[in-house]
Design an enzyme around this catalytic site. Sequence first.
Site, PDB file in Angstrom:
ATOM      1  N   GLU A   1      -5.675 -20.723 -17.470  1.00  0.00           N
ATOM      2  CA  GLU A   1      -6.113 -21.526 -16.332  1.00  0.00           C
ATOM      3  C   GLU A   1      -7.086 -22.549 -16.932  1.00  0.00           C
ATOM      4  OE1 GLU A   1      -8.731 -19.834 -13.461  1.00  0.00           O
ATOM      5  OE2 GLU A   1      -7.840 -20.956 -11.819  1.00  0.00           O
TER       6      GLU A   1
ATOM      7  N   ASN B   1      -0.452   4.562  -0.390  1.00  0.00           N
ATOM      8  CA  ASN B   1      -1.148   5.828  -0.041  1.00  0.00           C
ATOM      9  C   ASN B   1      -1.891   5.731   1.289  1.00  0.00           C
ATOM     10  OD1 ASN B   1      -3.143   4.090  -0.800  1.00  0.00           O
ATOM     11  ND2 ASN B   1      -4.302   5.595  -2.003  1.00  0.00           N
TER      12      ASN B   1
ATOM     13  N   ASP C   1      -1.741  -1.275  -3.900  1.00  0.00           N
ATOM     14  CA  ASP C   1      -2.027  -0.465  -5.091  1.00  0.00           C
ATOM     15  C   ASP C   1      -0.830  -0.459  -6.052  1.00  0.00           C
ATOM     16  OD1 ASP C   1      -1.796   2.023  -2.615  1.00  0.00           O
ATOM     17  OD2 ASP C   1      -0.155   1.447  -3.973  1.00  0.00           O
TER      18      ASP C   1
ATOM     19  N   ASP D   1      -4.147   3.731   2.704  1.00  0.00           N
ATOM     20  CA  ASP D   1      -5.565   3.404   2.928  1.00  0.00           C
ATOM     21  C   ASP D   1      -5.724   1.925   3.303  1.00  0.00           C
ATOM     22  OD1 ASP D   1      -6.593   3.089  -0.608  1.00  0.00           O
ATOM     23  OD2 ASP D   1      -5.021   2.105   0.579  1.00  0.00           O
TER      24      ASP D   1
ATOM     25  N   ASP E   1       0.858  -1.193   0.000  1.00  0.00           N
ATOM     26  CA  ASP E   1       0.000   0.000   0.000  1.00  0.00           C
ATOM     27  C   ASP E   1       0.891   1.238   0.000  1.00  0.00           C
ATOM     28  OD1 ASP E   1      -1.992   1.558   2.652  1.00  0.00           O
ATOM     29  OD2 ASP E   1      -1.830   2.024   0.500  1.00  0.00           O
TER      30      ASP E   1
ATOM     31  N   ASP F   1      -4.275  -9.954 -15.872  1.00  0.00           N
ATOM     32  CA  ASP F   1      -5.244 -11.044 -15.739  1.00  0.00           C
ATOM     33  C   ASP F   1      -6.411 -10.762 -16.700  1.00  0.00           C
ATOM     34  OD1 ASP F   1      -5.527 -12.967 -12.804  1.00  0.00           O
ATOM     35  OD2 ASP F   1      -6.787 -13.232 -14.588  1.00  0.00           O
TER      36      ASP F   1
ATOM     37  N   ASP G   1      -8.148 -16.314 -17.092  1.00  0.00           N
ATOM     38  CA  ASP G   1      -8.982 -16.898 -16.046  1.00  0.00           C
ATOM     39  C   ASP G   1      -9.990 -17.896 -16.632  1.00  0.00           C
ATOM     40  OD1 ASP G   1      -9.776 -16.525 -13.168  1.00  0.00           O
ATOM     41  OD2 ASP G   1     -11.698 -16.088 -14.110  1.00  0.00           O
TER      42      ASP G   1
ATOM     43  N   HIS H   1      -3.127 -17.480  -5.620  1.00  0.00           N
ATOM     44  CA  HIS H   1      -4.052 -16.728  -4.749  1.00  0.00           C
ATOM     45  C   HIS H   1      -5.307 -17.520  -4.392  1.00  0.00           C
ATOM     46  CE1 HIS H   1      -5.547 -16.437  -8.775  1.00  0.00           C
ATOM     47  NE2 HIS H   1      -6.672 -15.940  -8.339  1.00  0.00           N
ATOM     48  N   ASP H   2      -5.443 -18.708  -4.985  1.00  0.00           N
ATOM     49  CA  ASP H   2      -6.632 -19.533  -4.707  1.00  0.00           C
ATOM     50  C   ASP H   2      -6.344 -20.687  -3.760  1.00  0.00           C
ATOM     51  OD1 ASP H   2      -7.803 -19.360  -8.147  1.00  0.00           O
ATOM     52  OD2 ASP H   2      -8.314 -18.117  -6.419  1.00  0.00           O
TER      53      ASP H   2
HETATM   54  O1  TEU Z   1     -10.387 -19.627 -10.342  1.00  0.00           O
HETATM   55  C1  TEU Z   1     -11.046 -20.638 -11.089  1.00  0.00           C
HETATM   56  C2  TEU Z   1     -11.364 -21.803 -10.266  1.00  0.00           C
HETATM   57  O2  TEU Z   1     -11.449 -22.909 -10.713  1.00  0.00           O
HETATM   58  C3  TEU Z   1     -11.671 -21.553  -8.858  1.00  0.00           C
HETATM   59  O3  TEU Z   1     -12.837 -22.286  -8.573  1.00  0.00           O
HETATM   60  C4  TEU Z   1     -10.543 -22.045  -8.009  1.00  0.00           C
HETATM   61  O4  TEU Z   1     -10.155 -23.342  -8.439  1.00  0.00           O
HETATM   62  C5  TEU Z   1     -11.053 -22.094  -6.596  1.00  0.00           C
HETATM   63  O5  TEU Z   1     -11.171 -20.745  -6.230  1.00  0.00           O
HETATM   64  C6  TEU Z   1     -10.096 -22.814  -5.701  1.00  0.00           C
HETATM   65  O6  TEU Z   1     -10.723 -22.865  -4.468  1.00  0.00           O
HETATM   66  C7  TEU Z   1     -10.340 -18.389 -11.060  1.00  0.00           C
HETATM   67  C8  TEU Z   1      -9.596 -17.385 -10.205  1.00  0.00           C
HETATM   68  O7  TEU Z   1      -8.250 -17.858 -10.004  1.00  0.00           O
HETATM   69  C9  TEU Z   1     -10.323 -17.244  -8.904  1.00  0.00           C
HETATM   70  O8  TEU Z   1      -9.615 -16.380  -8.012  1.00  0.00           O
HETATM   71  C10 TEU Z   1     -11.701 -16.660  -9.201  1.00  0.00           C
HETATM   72  O9  TEU Z   1     -12.438 -16.619  -7.992  1.00  0.00           O
HETATM   73  C11 TEU Z   1     -12.455 -17.536 -10.220  1.00  0.00           C
HETATM   74  O10 TEU Z   1     -11.662 -17.925 -11.336  1.00  0.00           O
HETATM   75  C12 TEU Z   1     -13.626 -16.746 -10.797  1.00  0.00           C
HETATM   76  O11 TEU Z   1     -13.117 -15.716 -11.619  1.00  0.00           O
HETATM   77 CA    CA Z   2      -3.501   1.935  -1.169  1.00  0.00          CA
END
Ligand code: TEU
Ligand code: CA
Length: 524
Positions: free
Chosen positions: A234, A25, A31, A27, A23, A100, A196, A306-307
């Site tokens: 993906e 700024n 960013d 908040d 971050d 993305d 995605d 991130h998932d």
């Molecule tokens: O994820 C696609 C997906 O298959 C998700 O169901 C993922 O496997 C699941 O979140 C795992 O628990 C993509 C993105 O990476 C995810 O962050 C998004 O939420 C999703 O598509 C919808 O855009």
């Molecule tokens: Ca910020």
Amino acid sequence: MDNKYNDYLKLNVYQIYPKSFKDSNGDGIGDLGGIISKVDYLYDLGINAIWICPIYPSPMDDNGYDISDYYDIAKEYGTLDDLKLLIKKLHEKGMKLIMDFVANHTSTSHKWFIESRKGKDNYYSDFYVWKDTKNEHKSIFGGSAWEFDDLRKQYYLHSFCISQADLNFDNPNVRGEMRKIIDYWVAFGVDGFRCDVIDMISKDLDNDIYGNGPNLHKYINELFKGTNLFTVGECSSKNIIDIKNKIDSSREELVTLFQFDHIDVSRKSKFIKGEPKLYEYRNVLSNWVKAFQENDLIYTLFTDNHDQSFMLSRFFDFNNRYLGATLLASMTYLLRGIPFIYQGIEYGSMNSEYSDINDFNDIESINYYNEQIKHKDIKEVIDVINFGGRDNPRRPMAFDGSKFGGFSDKASWIAPSKNLSTINLEKDLKSDKSIFRFYQKILWLRNLNEALTIGSFIDHSYDNNSFIYERKYKDTSFIVICNFDEENRIPYKYINGEIVLSNYNKERYKEEFLPYEVRIIRIS
Ligand code: TEU
Ligand code: CA
């Protein structure tokens, strides 16, 4: 494989979840200014490309994967000028920007959806999947995949959350609009896209098919033909022929894609802990690396994104954090493929244990909680979310052990990692067992040695107690030896060379290996 494709094997990509990276700024929200301030840090790590999760305007119901405007930057992340500055700074250092690209669905607050729900006779009416009745199809985030719209008096399809409406890619106007978006960002200076759920853009609802439909290759080719972009889909597959049809360089579709079965061996299911075995993780990776190599295709190498909750937490506990992180890195990021390093694993991030659902943000976990507590004990449900939930990798970066982790100078949008004071970059760098330095050496070894990028992969493993593999190009070879959890004797023929990296000390030339010991040996 032609040279341009070969060059992609020299990428070292760092994945940034923009809301949680830095971050600038005050908040409490990450960013673009924060990312700009860390370009030198990433370059020093050995990174030459960054993938940023969506930064477009969005209600943030799914933290940006619900896009309401594909041509701008979310105000909480900054402006188009900030992005121009980031691209300039990256390109000055020979680094690339991968954005993305969310093609399967838009936010229901996107103007296309607002127009589409007004009736069946406007340009946008058929931009989405509308039906008079709903079937039993379920959303990936729980509940029905159909939502009734009071204005249009029909149901619309949402494969993910209610405010993420699936686009109708069978409509040529949708495909035209999505190609215009790609061309706009190419002109802006973007070098590539992570795509995605790209395999979901072709459906066949009459046959209850919601992805990998009959027109998938046609639609992907229409999106990327002639763009000369780096693209990673993906869109995992169990079948190498299907994979080849998506990413062979002759197809002008995708350059590479993410496979997930090595992620799945480390657990029973998304939220259920398994009995992970390192040799199973090794076997899945080795088999795919060989299959992609034999078919002249580019594989992707990643332990985290991130998932997913942290891979380090699935295989190791805090006491083995250094050895575990360096072992997983050596088993993964020196293979033949493109490394994708998720933010924070370079200093050994691990899962957090929270007890109150209000300390969680992710729509998938919250939907799961609200459903499960109808018939399960709250603590049991929270424990499961702590293990498998997507908030684990989304807690803000910990650059130091100060109150807000050096991520911001005020409280962040989501509760910070519980282990902030013990797991942070500053503390790691002060240790003689630094995970960051180990990652840095691996990535710079790749940057400086073609044997580790375009070189061949040979698996020399002979039992389930270690992973021994070779990377070879012309007269240079590297042998990577990853011993698993027991003390082990590894025959001298494999270890006769210069130790360039070790997670113990580099003078250990004997055949005995200690638990989780890694040696990277150069033979040339
Ligand atoms: O994820 C696609 C997906 O298959 C998700 O169901 C993922 O496997 C699941 O979140 C795992 O628990 C993509 C993105 O990476 C995810 O962050 C998004 O939420 C999703 O598509 C919808 O855009
Ligand atoms: Ca910020």
